[in-house]
Design a protein around this motif. Structure first.
Motif, PDB file in Angstrom:
ATOM      1  N   LEU A   1      91.350  18.027  89.335  1.00 44.90           N
ATOM      2  CA  LEU A   1      91.976  16.969  90.121  1.00 44.90           C
ATOM      3  C   LEU A   1      92.559  17.557  91.405  1.00 44.90           C
ATOM      4  O   LEU A   1      93.095  18.665  91.402  1.00 44.90           O
ATOM      5  N   LYS A   2      92.440  16.807  92.487  1.00 45.56           N
ATOM      6  CA  LYS A   2      92.933  17.279  93.778  1.00 45.56           C
ATOM      7  C   LYS A   2      94.321  16.697  94.059  1.00 45.56           C
ATOM      8  O   LYS A   2      94.644  15.599  93.623  1.00 45.56           O
ATOM      9  N   PHE A   3      95.119  17.462  94.803  1.00 43.09           N
ATOM     10  CA  PHE A   3      96.415  16.937  95.206  1.00 43.09           C
ATOM     11  C   PHE A   3      96.874  17.600  96.495  1.00 43.09           C
ATOM     12  O   PHE A   3      96.538  18.746  96.788  1.00 43.09           O
ATOM     13  N   HIS A   4      97.617  16.820  97.272  1.00 41.01           N
ATOM     14  CA  HIS A   4      98.235  17.346  98.480  1.00 41.01           C
ATOM     15  C   HIS A   4      99.481  18.142  98.097  1.00 41.01           C
ATOM     16  O   HIS A   4     100.259  17.716  97.251  1.00 41.01           O
ATOM     17  N   VAL A   5      99.668  19.283  98.727  1.00 46.15           N
ATOM     18  CA  VAL A   5     100.840  20.121  98.471  1.00 46.15           C
ATOM     19  C   VAL A   5     101.723  20.112  99.712  1.00 46.15           C
ATOM     20  O   VAL A   5     101.298  20.525 100.787  1.00 46.15           O
ATOM     21  N   ASP A   6     102.942  19.646  99.567  1.00 50.12           N
ATOM     22  CA  ASP A   6     103.881  19.637 100.681  1.00 50.12           C
ATOM     23  C   ASP A   6     104.776  20.870 100.579  1.00 50.12           C
ATOM     24  O   ASP A   6     105.930  20.795 100.185  1.00 50.12           O
TER      25      ASP A   6
ATOM     26  N   SER B   1     100.610  10.673  86.990  1.00 54.81           N
ATOM     27  CA  SER B   1      99.940   9.387  87.229  1.00 54.81           C
ATOM     28  C   SER B   1      98.431   9.529  87.304  1.00 54.81           C
ATOM     29  O   SER B   1      97.684   8.785  86.663  1.00 54.81           O
ATOM     30  N   PHE B   2      97.949  10.513  88.094  1.00 53.34           N
ATOM     31  CA  PHE B   2      96.490  10.562  88.201  1.00 53.34           C
ATOM     32  C   PHE B   2      95.838  11.231  86.998  1.00 53.34           C
ATOM     33  O   PHE B   2      94.664  11.001  86.720  1.00 53.34           O
ATOM     34  N   TYR B   3      96.578  12.016  86.218  1.00 53.58           N
ATOM     35  CA  TYR B   3      96.049  12.467  84.924  1.00 53.58           C
ATOM     36  C   TYR B   3      95.906  11.278  83.977  1.00 53.58           C
ATOM     37  O   TYR B   3      94.924  11.179  83.230  1.00 53.58           O
ATOM     38  N   ALA B   4      96.876  10.383  83.981  1.00 55.90           N
ATOM     39  CA  ALA B   4      96.799   9.188  83.143  1.00 55.90           C
ATOM     40  C   ALA B   4      95.614   8.324  83.542  1.00 55.90           C
ATOM     41  O   ALA B   4      94.912   7.778  82.682  1.00 55.90           O
ATOM     42  N   MET B   5      95.362   8.213  84.834  1.00 58.80           N
ATOM     43  CA  MET B   5      94.230   7.411  85.300  1.00 58.80           C
ATOM     44  C   MET B   5      92.916   8.030  84.851  1.00 58.80           C
ATOM     45  O   MET B   5      92.016   7.326  84.392  1.00 58.80           O
TER      46      MET B   5
ATOM     47  N   GLN C   1      95.218  13.002  77.365  1.00 59.27           N
ATOM     48  CA  GLN C   1      94.631  12.728  76.054  1.00 59.27           C
ATOM     49  C   GLN C   1      95.205  11.473  75.405  1.00 59.27           C
ATOM     50  O   GLN C   1      94.546  10.834  74.587  1.00 59.27           O
ATOM     51  N   TYR C   2      96.430  11.131  75.764  1.00 60.86           N
ATOM     52  CA  TYR C   2      97.102   9.980  75.157  1.00 60.86           C
ATOM     53  C   TYR C   2      96.936   8.681  75.955  1.00 60.86           C
ATOM     54  O   TYR C   2      97.336   7.622  75.485  1.00 60.86           O
TER      55      TYR C   2
END
Length: 409
Positions: A190-195, A235-239, A217-218
């Motif tokens: 998964l990609k994410f912006h790092v501030d 949030s995006f792991y849940a998605m 997994q849940y």
């Protein structure tokens, strides 16, 4: 080099390799009191050498770097950073093509008290928690580049908020090497912006990587509420895990903007996600009371709680022991609100990152909340920091992240 002489009997903790010397253990300085950040040697009352470290002003007066006679120079830092890298290669986080984000150095856990280094792709973010590490920052950067070679192109120094303010160092964040504006990293695909410029910690909460995987997994079919979402990691792991809907909440509009950017980066135009800028307690109060009623399509009945999986990952409620009592009350109140809202069969992921709050204290606060909400609760998982945030066996204070996954009847 100046020497610190301990009071008689105060060397026992150092013989057990604890990496801190407290002010109450010190008898005198020879020939005079060191400057803050200076490298000093520590001796027993009988003149026996016992440790070398950085002197600082405060309750912790020496942060030990070595229990052997050795010079604290670039070669020293290279050896210890290389040792830390070997650990990350052993556990697989430094060699996973789907993950270029991990903690390389975790302070006392890697025998480098006061130093944190996180890796985001080709950028290392370095953070000092002591004046000694701050003074050595350029030497450490050279050592880091030598060890990591072509694996990193940039070293960003981010210590404005972590150094003792009384030291009056006038520290400003900035690049020690390179200057890339690329801010996208990868964690488990998964990609994410790092501030790393203005964000919390080093720009992302690397310590929740394994727990985010567990949430994935849940998440299938669940209606997920991610409180204190920061940049939206949960949030995006849940998605990706197949959540029916995901709502993210944070009091900071900048955090909400980053969350939305990260969701777009991984799930563009996905209607399942909505983010809200709001106070956590106020938002939880606005949620309707729990109900087990559902429509045929799995949606909750009108006016009933829209979530059946809640994540509570607040910032540290207590950074000092004198705030412990209020912190435990805060954890109890927060978790009670979640218990009161979740329907039967709901799941709660709840965390504390306060170092001064022990596992037992946190668990007691959560259990008090469950009892006050009159809910029957089962522990499914007991969570902690991942392996790239190792705990020095001689420094149990390094175990700071605590979490529980709970099934609510």
């Amino acid at each position: 080099m100046k020497t610190i002489i301990l009071k008689r009997g105060k060397e026992d903790s150092l013989h057990r390799f604890h990496p801190w010397v407290f002010s109450g253990a010190i008898n005198r300085f020879v020939p005079s009191e060191p400057e803050e950040g200076e490298v000093v040697e520590v001796e027993t009352s009988d003149g026996e050498y016992i440790a070398t470290g950085h002197f600082q002003i405060g309750s912790i007066m020496v942060r030990v770097l070595s229990f052997a006679h050795e010079t604290i120079d670039q070669a020293f830092y290279e050896r210890y950073i290389k040792s830390a890298l070997d650990v990350r290669r052993c556990i697989g986080v430094a060699s996973d093509p789907l993950n270029n984000t991990y903690r390389l150095v975790h302070g006392e856990g890697d025998n480098l008290s006061g130093l944190v280094i996180d890796i985001y792709g080709h950028t290392a973010v370095m953070q000092a928690h002591s004046v000694g590490i701050h003074r050595d920052r350029h030497v450490i950067a050279e050592a880091l580049k030598t060890v990591m070679a072509d694996a990193i192109d940039n070293i960003f120094y981010k210590s404005e908020t972590t150094l003792p303010f009384k030291a009056e160092l006038g520290q400003e964040n900035g690049f020690l090497l390179g200057g890339s504006t690329e801010d996208i990293a990868v964690e488990n695909g998964l990609k994410f912006h790092v501030d790393w410029l203005k964000g919390q910690k080093t720009g992302f909460f690397v310590d929740q990587r394994a727990n985010r995987q567990l949430l994935e997994q849940y998440s299938h079919g669940h209606r997920v509420l991610n409180m204190f979402c920061y940049t939206g990691g949960f949030s995006f792991y849940a998605m990706r895990g197949g959540a029916q809907l995901v709502h993210s909440v944070d009091s900071s509009q900048k955090a909400i903007d980053l969350t939305n950017a990260n969701v777009r980066l991984n799930f563009p135009d996905d209607p399942r996600h909505t983010a809200y800028q709001d106070d956590a307690f106020r938002f939880l109060d606005s949620i309707p009371a729990r109900s087990d009623g559902q429509k045929e399509n799995g949606e909750p009945e009108n006016g009933k709680c829209p979530y059946d999986l809640i994540i509570l990952d607040p910032p540290a409620f207590a950074k000092h022991k004198n705030a412990l009592h209020n912190a435990l009350k805060g954890y109890t109140r927060l978790n009670q609100k979640a218990f009161e809202k979740l329907p039967s069969g709901g799941i709660l992921f709840t965390f504390s990152c306060s170092q001064v709050v022990t596992k037992d204290q946190f668990r007691a606060a959560v259990f008090t909340a469950a009892a006050a909400a009159r809910r029957r609760v089962r522990i499914l998982h007991q969570l902690h920091q991942p392996a790239d945030h190792p705990i020095n066996i001689y420094h149990p204070e390094g175990e700071y992240l605590k979490g529980l996954v709970l099934y609510v009847e």
